[in-house]
Design a protein around this motif. Structure first.
Motif, PDB file in Angstrom:
ATOM      1  N   ASP A 256       3.579  19.469   4.085  1.00 27.60           N
ATOM      2  CA  ASP A 256       4.269  19.985   2.899  1.00 27.60           C
ATOM      3  C   ASP A 256       3.650  19.465   1.604  1.00 27.60           C
ATOM      4  N   THR A 257       3.319  20.392   0.708  1.00 31.72           N
ATOM      5  CA  THR A 257       2.823  20.029  -0.617  1.00 31.72           C
ATOM      6  C   THR A 257       3.651  20.703  -1.720  1.00 31.72           C
ATOM      7  N   THR A 258       4.878  21.136  -1.389  1.00 34.74           N
ATOM      8  CA  THR A 258       5.698  21.803  -2.402  1.00 34.74           C
ATOM      9  C   THR A 258       6.174  20.827  -3.471  1.00 34.74           C
ATOM     10  N   VAL A 259       6.274  19.559  -3.111  1.00 31.30           N
ATOM     11  CA  VAL A 259       6.583  18.493  -4.080  1.00 31.30           C
ATOM     12  C   VAL A 259       5.675  17.308  -3.756  1.00 31.30           C
ATOM     13  N   ALA A 260       5.396  16.500  -4.756  1.00 30.12           N
ATOM     14  CA  ALA A 260       4.614  15.283  -4.519  1.00 30.12           C
ATOM     15  C   ALA A 260       5.532  14.247  -3.878  1.00 30.12           C
ATOM     16  N   ARG A 261       5.038  13.631  -2.799  1.00 26.60           N
ATOM     17  CA  ARG A 261       5.840  12.633  -2.081  1.00 26.60           C
ATOM     18  C   ARG A 261       5.028  11.370  -1.854  1.00 26.60           C
ATOM     19  N   LYS A 262       5.658  10.230  -2.127  1.00 28.26           N
ATOM     20  CA  LYS A 262       5.016   8.925  -1.977  1.00 28.26           C
ATOM     21  C   LYS A 262       5.565   8.225  -0.746  1.00 28.26           C
ATOM     22  N   PHE A 263       4.645   7.696   0.079  1.00 25.62           N
ATOM     23  CA  PHE A 263       5.001   7.020   1.321  1.00 25.62           C
ATOM     24  C   PHE A 263       4.458   5.594   1.316  1.00 25.62           C
ATOM     25  N   ARG A 264       5.207   4.680   1.879  1.00 25.65           N
ATOM     26  CA  ARG A 264       4.688   3.336   2.120  1.00 25.65           C
ATOM     27  C   ARG A 264       3.659   3.466   3.240  1.00 25.65           C
ATOM     28  N   ALA A 265       2.581   2.728   3.133  1.00 27.50           N
ATOM     29  CA  ALA A 265       1.525   2.789   4.136  1.00 27.50           C
ATOM     30  C   ALA A 265       1.337   1.415   4.763  1.00 27.50           C
ATOM     31  N   GLU A 266       0.806   1.431   5.974  1.00 28.78           N
ATOM     32  CA  GLU A 266       0.495   0.179   6.650  1.00 28.78           C
ATOM     33  C   GLU A 266      -0.878   0.305   7.284  1.00 28.78           C
ATOM     34  N   VAL A 267      -1.526  -0.823   7.425  1.00 33.54           N
ATOM     35  CA  VAL A 267      -2.858  -0.831   8.006  1.00 33.54           C
ATOM     36  C   VAL A 267      -2.756  -1.153   9.491  1.00 33.54           C
TER      37      VAL A 267
ATOM     38  N   PHE B  83      -7.256  19.992   4.782  1.00 33.53           N
ATOM     39  CA  PHE B  83      -6.609  19.136   5.786  1.00 33.53           C
ATOM     40  C   PHE B  83      -5.095  19.338   5.776  1.00 33.53           C
ATOM     41  N   LEU B  84      -4.483  19.274   4.594  1.00 32.41           N
ATOM     42  CA  LEU B  84      -3.028  19.417   4.472  1.00 32.41           C
ATOM     43  C   LEU B  84      -2.564  20.795   4.926  1.00 32.41           C
ATOM     44  N   LYS B  85      -3.304  21.837   4.566  1.00 27.11           N
ATOM     45  CA  LYS B  85      -2.951  23.193   4.999  1.00 27.11           C
ATOM     46  C   LYS B  85      -3.106  23.354   6.510  1.00 27.11           C
ATOM     47  N   TYR B  86      -4.209  22.838   7.046  1.00 23.49           N
ATOM     48  CA  TYR B  86      -4.477  22.976   8.481  1.00 23.49           C
ATOM     49  C   TYR B  86      -3.340  22.386   9.314  1.00 23.49           C
ATOM     50  N   TYR B  87      -2.842  21.232   8.906  1.00 21.24           N
ATOM     51  CA  TYR B  87      -1.774  20.569   9.667  1.00 21.24           C
ATOM     52  C   TYR B  87      -0.374  20.939   9.186  1.00 21.24           C
ATOM     53  N   GLY B  88      -0.267  21.834   8.219  1.00 22.89           N
ATOM     54  CA  GLY B  88       1.040  22.283   7.743  1.00 22.89           C
ATOM     55  C   GLY B  88       1.838  21.190   7.055  1.00 22.89           C
TER      56      GLY B  88
ATOM     57  N   PRO C 155       0.833  -1.196   0.000  1.00 26.19           N
ATOM     58  CA  PRO C 155       0.000   0.000   0.000  1.00 26.19           C
ATOM     59  C   PRO C 155       0.875   1.257   0.000  1.00 26.19           C
ATOM     60  N   GLN C 156       0.508   2.223  -0.818  1.00 23.54           N
ATOM     61  CA  GLN C 156       1.243   3.481  -0.884  1.00 23.54           C
ATOM     62  C   GLN C 156       0.269   4.644  -0.909  1.00 23.54           C
ATOM     63  N   VAL C 157       0.701   5.728  -0.276  1.00 22.95           N
ATOM     64  CA  VAL C 157      -0.059   6.968  -0.213  1.00 22.95           C
ATOM     65  C   VAL C 157       0.831   8.063  -0.779  1.00 22.95           C
ATOM     66  N   THR C 158       0.291   8.860  -1.680  1.00 24.23           N
ATOM     67  CA  THR C 158       1.044   9.972  -2.240  1.00 24.23           C
ATOM     68  C   THR C 158       0.344  11.277  -1.900  1.00 24.23           C
ATOM     69  N   ILE C 159       1.110  12.222  -1.368  1.00 21.27           N
ATOM     70  CA  ILE C 159       0.594  13.571  -1.133  1.00 21.27           C
ATOM     71  C   ILE C 159       0.985  14.387  -2.350  1.00 21.27           C
ATOM     72  N   GLN C 160      -0.002  14.830  -3.082  1.00 17.27           N
ATOM     73  CA  GLN C 160       0.225  15.539  -4.341  1.00 17.27           C
ATOM     74  C   GLN C 160       0.374  17.043  -4.101  1.00 17.27           C
ATOM     75  N   LYS C 161       1.034  17.699  -5.050  1.00 18.85           N
ATOM     76  CA  LYS C 161       1.251  19.144  -4.955  1.00 18.85           C
ATOM     77  C   LYS C 161      -0.067  19.923  -4.950  1.00 18.85           C
ATOM     78  N   ARG C 162      -1.073  19.411  -5.604  1.00 14.64           N
ATOM     79  CA  ARG C 162      -2.341  20.133  -5.722  1.00 14.64           C
ATOM     80  C   ARG C 162      -3.286  19.905  -4.546  1.00 14.64           C
ATOM     81  N   GLY C 163      -2.793  19.245  -3.487  1.00 15.00           N
ATOM     82  CA  GLY C 163      -3.607  19.098  -2.294  1.00 15.00           C
ATOM     83  C   GLY C 163      -4.503  17.880  -2.272  1.00 15.00           C
ATOM     84  N   THR C 164      -4.155  16.888  -3.042  1.00 19.01           N
ATOM     85  CA  THR C 164      -4.901  15.634  -2.980  1.00 19.01           C
ATOM     86  C   THR C 164      -4.014  14.549  -2.392  1.00 19.01           C
TER      87      THR C 164
END
Length: 132
Positions: free
Chosen positions: A100-111, A93-98, A23-32
């Motif tokens: 970073d969305t300056t670059v898209a970053r992909k993270f490994r996720a765990e359940v 959500f991303l703005k409220y918690y500060g 599972p992977q989660v990506t935080i995109q530059k456009r706030g998704t």
């Protein structure tokens, strides 16, 4: 229309692409927030999720919820492919918690059922599109 078969070669079709196992989660530059098919499946393919954040450990969480829940966010396919990715609108959500969305970053996720967790302080891959 298919061209002539060339010995030793296979024709690549999009249906040959295997699902990512992790599972992977990506935080995109456009706030998704984008989920790969494995992440979406790990959540049992919800229509909507709650967005959670652990400020102390910097862990982003997504928990399935009823779509009619007031603070739930719909999960939608990014493409027509059944293999994902799946998108969650999360700019506020991303703005409220500060986060970073300056670059898209992909993270490994765990359940950690029922929450899909991504450690934002852990390793990540910067995602960028190649120039044309």
């Amino acid at each position: 229309m298919r061209g002539p078969v060339v010995s030793g070669f296979e024709t690549f079709t999009k249906t040959l692409v295997a699902l990512g196992r992790d599972p992977q989660v990506t935080i995109q530059k456009r706030g998704t927030i984008t989920l790969n098919a494995a992440a979406y499946a790990a959540l049992h393919e919800p229509q909507a999720v709650e967005l959670l954040f652990d400020r102390d450990d910097l862990v982003l969480g997504l928990r399935p919820c009823e779509p009619r829940l007031g603070h739930g966010v719909f999960v939608r396919p990014a493409t027509r492919s059944p293999n994902g990715p799946y998108v969650v609108s999360a700019m506020a959500f991303l703005k409220y918690y500060g986060i970073d969305t300056t670059v898209a970053r992909k993270f490994r996720a765990e359940v950690r059922w029922p929450v899909l967790c991504a450690d934002l302080a852990g390793p990540c891959a910067v995602v960028s599109k190649l120039p044309h």
